[in-house]
Design a protein around this motif. Sequence first.
Motif, PDB file in Angstrom:
ATOM      1  N   ALA A 160       6.791  -3.020  -9.167  1.00 40.00           N
ATOM      2  CA  ALA A 160       5.469  -3.584  -8.889  1.00 40.00           C
ATOM      3  C   ALA A 160       5.509  -5.106  -8.850  1.00 40.00           C
ATOM      4  O   ALA A 160       4.891  -5.730  -7.984  1.00 40.00           O
ATOM      5  CB  ALA A 160       4.473  -3.112  -9.956  1.00 40.00           C
ATOM      6  N   THR A 212       4.742  -7.164  -5.408  1.00 39.97           N
ATOM      7  CA  THR A 212       3.624  -8.121  -5.435  1.00 39.97           C
ATOM      8  C   THR A 212       4.112  -9.548  -5.202  1.00 39.97           C
ATOM      9  O   THR A 212       3.558 -10.277  -4.376  1.00 39.97           O
ATOM     10  CB  THR A 212       2.870  -8.041  -6.778  1.00 39.97           C
ATOM     11  N   LEU A 250       3.374 -11.995  -1.940  1.00 37.21           N
ATOM     12  CA  LEU A 250       2.774 -13.321  -2.086  1.00 37.21           C
ATOM     13  C   LEU A 250       3.679 -14.411  -1.507  1.00 37.21           C
ATOM     14  O   LEU A 250       3.197 -15.347  -0.859  1.00 37.21           O
ATOM     15  CB  LEU A 250       2.465 -13.604  -3.553  1.00 37.21           C
TER      16      LEU A 250
END
Length: 83
Positions: free
Chosen positions: A67, A71, A75
């Motif tokens: 995760a 993520t 970004l």
Amino acid sequence: MNTARLNNCRMAAYAAFAVGLINLRYQTGSGNNFAKSAILFIPGAILLLLTFTSVGKKWLQSKTAAAIVITGGGLLLIYSFIL
């Protein structure tokens, strides 16, 4: 050990590292160029190093790490286009 997940992490790390270094070269002369590019290539280098250590390999197999990598990678990808 899931080698496909580890390989995906290596490829994502290499991509972030390469994009950061390419950005460093192509924005020569602009203000804060190194700081802007370092945001891309430092996480890439850290993730790449993690994929080669036994502790990093074990951690990257967890769902939490997956995760965080997904993520963070997303970004960084958005940041690389904005930069």
